[in-house]
Design a protein around this motif. Structure first.
Motif, mmCIF file in Angstrom:
data_model
loop_
_atom_site.group_PDB
_atom_site.id
_atom_site.type_symbol
_atom_site.label_atom_id
_atom_site.label_comp_id
_atom_site.label_asym_id
_atom_site.label_seq_id
_atom_site.Cartn_x
_atom_site.Cartn_y
_atom_site.Cartn_z
ATOM 1 N N ILE A 64 -1.700 7.211 0.479
ATOM 2 C CA ILE A 64 -3.358 6.178 0.670
ATOM 3 C C ILE A 64 -3.786 4.659 1.338
ATOM 4 O O ILE A 64 -3.051 3.885 0.300
ATOM 5 N N LEU A 65 -5.131 4.306 1.402
ATOM 6 C CA LEU A 65 -5.174 3.903 1.396
ATOM 7 C C LEU A 65 -7.011 2.979 0.963
ATOM 8 O O LEU A 65 -7.277 3.886 0.697
ATOM 9 N N HIS A 66 -6.886 2.320 0.221
ATOM 10 C CA HIS A 66 -7.856 1.658 -0.283
ATOM 11 C C HIS A 66 -9.205 0.386 0.129
ATOM 12 O O HIS A 66 -8.233 -0.791 0.778
ATOM 13 N N ALA B 100 -6.899 9.610 2.014
ATOM 14 C CA ALA B 100 -5.628 10.605 1.947
ATOM 15 C C ALA B 100 -5.033 11.070 3.674
ATOM 16 O O ALA B 100 -5.688 12.010 3.904
ATOM 17 N N VAL B 101 -3.670 10.907 3.605
ATOM 18 C CA VAL B 101 -3.408 11.368 4.980
ATOM 19 C C VAL B 101 -1.786 11.088 4.286
ATOM 20 O O VAL B 101 -1.341 11.380 4.190
ATOM 21 N N ALA C 12 -5.250 4.691 8.478
ATOM 22 C CA ALA C 12 -4.261 4.967 7.484
ATOM 23 C C ALA C 12 -2.968 6.126 8.802
ATOM 24 O O ALA C 12 -2.377 5.971 8.220
ATOM 25 N N LYS C 13 -3.756 7.324 9.840
ATOM 26 C CA LYS C 13 -2.742 7.646 10.927
ATOM 27 C C LYS C 13 -2.062 6.579 11.373
ATOM 28 O O LYS C 13 -0.853 7.408 12.055
ATOM 29 N N LYS C 14 -2.114 5.204 11.695
ATOM 30 C CA LYS C 14 -1.451 4.861 12.381
ATOM 31 C C LYS C 14 -0.977 4.197 11.209
ATOM 32 O O LYS C 14 0.346 3.544 11.487
ATOM 33 N N VAL C 15 -1.139 4.310 10.420
ATOM 34 C CA VAL C 15 0.358 3.075 9.072
ATOM 35 C C VAL C 15 0.597 4.399 9.523
ATOM 36 O O VAL C 15 2.786 4.637 9.603
ATOM 37 N N TRP D 239 -1.425 3.000 -0.501
ATOM 38 C CA TRP D 239 0.333 3.825 -1.747
ATOM 39 C C TRP D 239 0.711 4.571 -0.477
ATOM 40 O O TRP D 239 0.285 5.197 -0.235
ATOM 41 N N LEU D 240 2.030 4.782 -1.413
ATOM 42 C CA LEU D 240 3.246 6.377 -0.572
ATOM 43 C C LEU D 240 2.719 7.455 -2.206
ATOM 44 O O LEU D 240 3.612 6.391 -3.215
#
Length: 481
Positions: free
Chosen positions: A152-154, A138-139, A51-54, A84-85
């Motif tokens: 959000i990563l699922h 979520a970050v 998520a942080k890389k995204v 998701w954003l």
């Protein structure tokens, strides 16, 4: 015994199964819990890193556009996870999936508030439209202090649960295998225990019925083997006790029979003569004196028998204390020869005493040594006619060897080993002429043993006999003490 075998089998089976089931159950539960926690923690940390890389990849975009969506799709393919954003209002503004069914929907307020404050959030969500639960992280979405919204990563947790299911199935199969293995081991252990126990039971039953020669034959070296060895030892002792009891019973019966026989002959003679005298059948004084002489002789025979029995009993019960002193063997031999001189001359027997120039003294009881020699010479005189008797002594190592040899009728080889027994006589056919108690040589054997000596007899029929005893010298006695 069959009930015991079944009881052993049941107890072993229940204990083994309880150990297997409890052990594998607790181990499986702990492994499952620890593995689940470890997998979830690892997955969460991995998704947070992705998520942080995204965020790093899209933090230059503060608004949703086609380039941002394309970037999300590319990242989805790279990380194999849904992205998701959501904006600052908590509404989903873009997804990495082709369909837009989730766009415009709101996420949980608690998650949105936490992320918009610059913190990360992890949760399990049952998302509407998806059948399987998802693990979500979520970050914040933004750059430095400026937050545009959240990312959000699922990831579906179906794979994780499937792994747990496989683990549980493996544990179940392992438990089943453990139950089967335990049953096989219990069956073998029960057989290995019950088989020697049945052997022990059968042997103990035989021993209980008086078959003391029975033994337990088992091939184990454990506690059961020790029990079998103990039973064998007990059986050996019982067998020896039973043999000794039979022997003592036989000795007692022989003793009573021999004593009865030895007493019956003189008592019958005395009774017959007394009846003749009492009835007046003997009138001449000379004849009466002969009857009196015979009765006196028979009475002395009974008296000798009683004296010999008392001596033998005292010797066997260790009730005689020897008065041991240095003894000159030649002096004792001379006195014994003198005592029998008249009797040997009357029978035409030559009596010789042979001694070396120097003979060491023995440490013994003088009277008992004389008794030993008298018994030997008495037997020699009894069984020798018109022959000779030689009494000799010679030093031999730590002993003085004393021999009494005659040229009498001799002893058969079948009787040689029995002459030391009580009441045994080799002159059964001559008992009327050669009277004796049959106890003399038995007394000699006991006396020689009390002196720590040895004895031996050599004889041939028609050639004569040689009786030999070895008595310790004074010097050898001092060395041993």
């Amino acid at each position: 015994m069959l009930g015991t075998s079944k009881s052993i089998f049941r107890r072993l089976l229940f204990s083994f199964l309880a150990t297997v089931l409890v052990g594998l159950g607790i181990s499986g539960l702990l492994i499952s819990l620890f593995a689940r926690e470890y997998i979830y923690d690892s997955k969460e940390e991995e998704m947070l890193r992705m998520a942080k890389k995204v965020n790093v990849a899209i933090q230059d975009y503060d608004k949703v556009n086609k380039r941002l969506v394309d970037q999300l799709v590319s990242l989805d393919q790279a990380f194999d996870t849904r992205i998701w954003l959501f904006d600052q209002d908590g509404k989903i503004v873009a997804t990495s999936m082709k369909d837009e069914v989730f766009t415009g929907k709101s996420i949980a307020v608690s998650i949105a508030d936490k992320v918009l404050k610059g913190k990360s959030a992890v949760t399990e969500l049952q998302i509407e439209g998806l059948e399987d639960p998802m693990l979500s992280v979520a970050v914040p979405w933004g750059e430095r202090e400026e937050v545009y919204g959240g990312i959000i990563l699922h990831a579906p947790i179906e794979g994780i649960e499937k792994t747990f299911g496989q683990m549980r199935e493996t544990i179940l199969w392992a438990t089943l295998f453990g139950v089967l293995l335990s049953t096989a081991m219990v069956s073998y252990l029960s057989w290995s225990i019950s088989r020697p126990l049945r052997t022990i039971e059968r042997t103990a039953a035989e021993i209980g019925r008086g078959n003391y020669a029975e033994r337990v034959h088992v091939d184990t070296s454990d506690e059961i083997g020790d029990v079998a060895q103990t039973i064998n030892t007990m059986a050996e002792k019982l067998e020896k006790v039973e043999q000794e009891r039979h022997h003592l019973e036989q000795v007692r019966n022989d003793f009573l029979a021999n004593v009865s026989h030895e007493l019956r002959t003189p008592l019958t003679a005395i009774q017959g003569f007394l009846e003749a005298l009492q009835d007046g059948l003997v009138e001449e004084e000379e004849a009466r004196q002969k009857y009196y002489a015979v009765m006196y002789s028979e009475t002395m025979q009974v008296n000798r028998l009683v004296d010999d029995l008392m001596d033998l009993m005292k010797l066997e019960n260790n009730e005689i204390n020897l008065a041991k002193f240095p003894v000159d063997v030649g002096e004792v031999m001379g006195k014994v020869a003198f005592a029998f001189r008249a009797e040997t001359e009357e029978k035409g027997i030559a009596l010789h005493v042979e001694l070396p120039d120097e003979l060491p003294k023995i440490y013994a009881d003088r009277d008992r040594v004389a008794q030993i020699l008298k018994n030997f010479v008495k037997n020699a005189v009894k069984f020798t006619e018109q022959g000779e008797i030689r009494i000799s002594a010679e030093a031999e190592e730590a002993y003085v060897r004393i021999q009494v040899a005659d040229t009498g009728i001799g002893i058969s080889q079948d009787d040689v080993h029995r002459i030391w027994e009580r009441f045994f006589k080799v002159d059964r056919g001559r008992s009327k002429n050669n009277k004796g108690t049959g106890l003399g040589l038995a007394i000699v054997k006991e006396l020689v043993e009390l002196h720590d000596g040895k004895w031996k007899v050599e004889s041939e029929l028609g050639e004569g006999s040689t009786f030999t005893v070895w008595l310790p010298t004074v010097a050898s006695y001092r060395q041993t003490t």
